[in-house]
Motif scaffolding. Structure first.
Motif, PDB file in Angstrom:
ATOM      1  N   ALA A  58       0.975  -1.024   0.156  1.00  0.00           N
ATOM      2  CA  ALA A  58      -0.159  -0.050   0.047  1.00  0.00           C
ATOM      3  C   ALA A  58       0.681   1.177   0.290  1.00  0.00           C
ATOM      4  O   ALA A  58       0.439   2.218   0.725  1.00  0.00           O
ATOM      5  CB  ALA A  58      -1.032   0.028   1.109  1.00  0.00           C
ATOM      6  N   LYS A  59       2.108   1.307  -0.718  1.00  0.00           N
ATOM      7  CA  LYS A  59       2.711   2.436  -0.706  1.00  0.00           C
ATOM      8  C   LYS A  59       2.643   3.327  -1.929  1.00  0.00           C
ATOM      9  O   LYS A  59       3.097   3.347  -2.942  1.00  0.00           O
ATOM     10  CB  LYS A  59       4.392   1.894  -0.889  1.00  0.00           C
ATOM     11  CG  LYS A  59       4.776   1.612   0.473  1.00  0.00           C
ATOM     12  CD  LYS A  59       6.357   1.288   0.379  1.00  0.00           C
ATOM     13  CE  LYS A  59       6.786   0.824   1.891  1.00  0.00           C
ATOM     14  NZ  LYS A  59       7.961  -0.076   1.859  1.00  0.00           N
ATOM     15  N   PHE A  60       1.339   3.916  -1.773  1.00  0.00           N
ATOM     16  CA  PHE A  60       0.613   4.647  -2.979  1.00  0.00           C
ATOM     17  C   PHE A  60       1.232   6.055  -3.120  1.00  0.00           C
ATOM     18  O   PHE A  60       0.958   6.752  -3.978  1.00  0.00           O
ATOM     19  CB  PHE A  60      -0.833   4.690  -2.885  1.00  0.00           C
ATOM     20  CG  PHE A  60      -1.333   3.354  -3.151  1.00  0.00           C
ATOM     21  CD1 PHE A  60      -1.213   2.388  -4.051  1.00  0.00           C
ATOM     22  CD2 PHE A  60      -2.145   2.641  -2.003  1.00  0.00           C
ATOM     23  CE1 PHE A  60      -1.694   1.135  -4.474  1.00  0.00           C
ATOM     24  CE2 PHE A  60      -2.552   1.344  -2.096  1.00  0.00           C
ATOM     25  CZ  PHE A  60      -2.572   0.772  -3.326  1.00  0.00           C
ATOM     26  N   LEU A  67      -0.481   9.411 -11.658  1.00  0.00           N
ATOM     27  CA  LEU A  67      -1.334   9.587 -12.904  1.00  0.00           C
ATOM     28  C   LEU A  67      -2.620   8.795 -12.374  1.00  0.00           C
ATOM     29  O   LEU A  67      -3.746   9.234 -12.656  1.00  0.00           O
ATOM     30  CB  LEU A  67      -0.892   8.949 -14.031  1.00  0.00           C
ATOM     31  CG  LEU A  67       0.444   9.723 -14.841  1.00  0.00           C
ATOM     32  CD1 LEU A  67       0.588   8.769 -16.088  1.00  0.00           C
ATOM     33  CD2 LEU A  67      -0.397  10.937 -15.311  1.00  0.00           C
ATOM     34  N   ALA A  68      -2.670   7.610 -11.606  1.00  0.00           N
ATOM     35  CA  ALA A  68      -3.717   6.852 -11.482  1.00  0.00           C
ATOM     36  C   ALA A  68      -4.453   7.487 -10.265  1.00  0.00           C
ATOM     37  O   ALA A  68      -5.720   7.814 -10.266  1.00  0.00           O
ATOM     38  CB  ALA A  68      -3.178   5.611 -10.810  1.00  0.00           C
ATOM     39  N   VAL A 104      -6.055   1.853  -6.368  1.00  0.00           N
ATOM     40  CA  VAL A 104      -6.112   3.448  -6.577  1.00  0.00           C
ATOM     41  C   VAL A 104      -7.378   3.756  -7.293  1.00  0.00           C
ATOM     42  O   VAL A 104      -8.049   4.463  -6.955  1.00  0.00           O
ATOM     43  CB  VAL A 104      -4.924   3.849  -7.184  1.00  0.00           C
ATOM     44  CG1 VAL A 104      -4.933   5.330  -7.533  1.00  0.00           C
ATOM     45  CG2 VAL A 104      -3.611   3.686  -6.378  1.00  0.00           C
ATOM     46  N   THR A 105      -7.556   2.901  -8.609  1.00  0.00           N
ATOM     47  CA  THR A 105      -8.577   3.318  -9.541  1.00  0.00           C
ATOM     48  C   THR A 105      -9.593   2.296  -9.240  1.00  0.00           C
ATOM     49  O   THR A 105     -10.633   2.441  -9.864  1.00  0.00           O
ATOM     50  CB  THR A 105      -8.221   3.441 -11.098  1.00  0.00           C
ATOM     51  OG1 THR A 105      -7.203   2.242 -11.426  1.00  0.00           O
ATOM     52  CG2 THR A 105      -7.529   4.743 -11.202  1.00  0.00           C
ATOM     53  N   SER A 116     -15.087  -0.120  -8.662  1.00  0.00           N
ATOM     54  CA  SER A 116     -14.570   1.283  -8.811  1.00  0.00           C
ATOM     55  C   SER A 116     -14.031   2.222  -7.701  1.00  0.00           C
ATOM     56  O   SER A 116     -14.722   1.975  -6.681  1.00  0.00           O
ATOM     57  CB  SER A 116     -15.473   2.287  -9.609  1.00  0.00           C
ATOM     58  OG  SER A 116     -15.045   3.480  -9.834  1.00  0.00           O
ATOM     59  N   LEU A 117     -12.859   2.740  -7.857  1.00  0.00           N
ATOM     60  CA  LEU A 117     -12.542   3.604  -6.786  1.00  0.00           C
ATOM     61  C   LEU A 117     -12.468   5.067  -7.189  1.00  0.00           C
ATOM     62  O   LEU A 117     -11.856   6.002  -6.733  1.00  0.00           O
ATOM     63  CB  LEU A 117     -11.217   3.231  -6.216  1.00  0.00           C
ATOM     64  CG  LEU A 117     -11.097   1.749  -5.390  1.00  0.00           C
ATOM     65  CD1 LEU A 117      -9.447   1.723  -5.149  1.00  0.00           C
ATOM     66  CD2 LEU A 117     -11.934   1.855  -4.193  1.00  0.00           C
TER      67      LEU A 117
END
Ligand code: FMN
Length: 186
Positions: A58-60, A67-68, A104-105, A116-117
């Motif tokens: 979960a290292k977003f 971009l995401a 993310v998406t 969907s996110l």
């Protein structure tokens, strides 16, 4: 925020002209992603291994997800892409490879279906076509399926002008007609 994904390539792009007209009518803050300026990484085994590891941890905050995150946070999406080889420029596929990130998406729900996110509920796809035949299924149809199944964007609209490269075509009048139709739809 409206996210404008610009996959146009040519300086005098007719697709970009239609997209600019459409965006001017929205009167909302827009963030533009110009795909021809992005040095997309090759999605090879090393890239996927690193991405899978970051996703599992979960290292977003890693820049590879910028971009995401921008896409999932947008209120509305506008994509401009000319018809190339029955679909669209490869940069747009590279873009989707970057933003289709679980966590993310979208996420896969327990039954295996993507959930969907993304915040956006509307996507407008703008294109122009050299010939008279516009095969919707390869370019627009793909985007529509992706938007609806992964990003939960069910309101997917198409704006296009065709026949622009046919000998003797009145390009200005074809484009103006499409712009007038956009005006009356507002
Ligand atoms: C690489 C390339 C592939 C193309 N493929 C097609 C095609 O498959 N069918 C078609 O009708 N026109 C095709 N065209 C013509 C473009 O769709 C047309 O010129 C379009 O208006 C270009 O958009 P632009 O003015 O925004 O650059 C192609 C053009 C290029 C440069």
């Amino acid at each position: 925020m409206v996210l404008y994904v610009n996959a146009c390539v040519r300086q005098e792009s007719r697709t970009k002209r239609l997209a600019d007209f459409f965006l001017a009518g929205l009167c909302e803050p827009t963030e533009e992603v110009r795909l021809d300026t992005i040095p997309f990484p090759v999605a090879d085994a090393k890239f996927l291994e690193r991405r899978d590891r970051l996703v599992s941890e979960a290292k977003f905050d890693d820049p590879m997800f910028d971009l995401a995150k921008q896409f999932s946070g947008a209120d509305e999406i506008v994509i401009a892409a000319p018809l190339w080889d029955l679909s669209f420029p490869a940069s747009l596929k590279q873009y989707f490879e970057q933003i289709n990130v679980p966590g993310v998406t979208f996420v896969y729900s327990s039954d295996g279906a993507p959930k969907s996110l993304c915040r956006a509920k509307k996507l407008t796809y703008i294109t122009t076509v050299g010939g008279n035949d516009f095969p919707e299924s390869f370019g627009f149809g793909y985007i529509q399926a992706l938007a609806q199944s992964f990003y939960g964007i069910h309101d997917v609209r198409l704006i296009y002008a065709a026949g622009l490269d046919i000998a003797g075509a009145d390009v200005e009048s074809i484009l103006t007609k499409v712009e007038n139709a956009m005006r009356t739809r507002r």
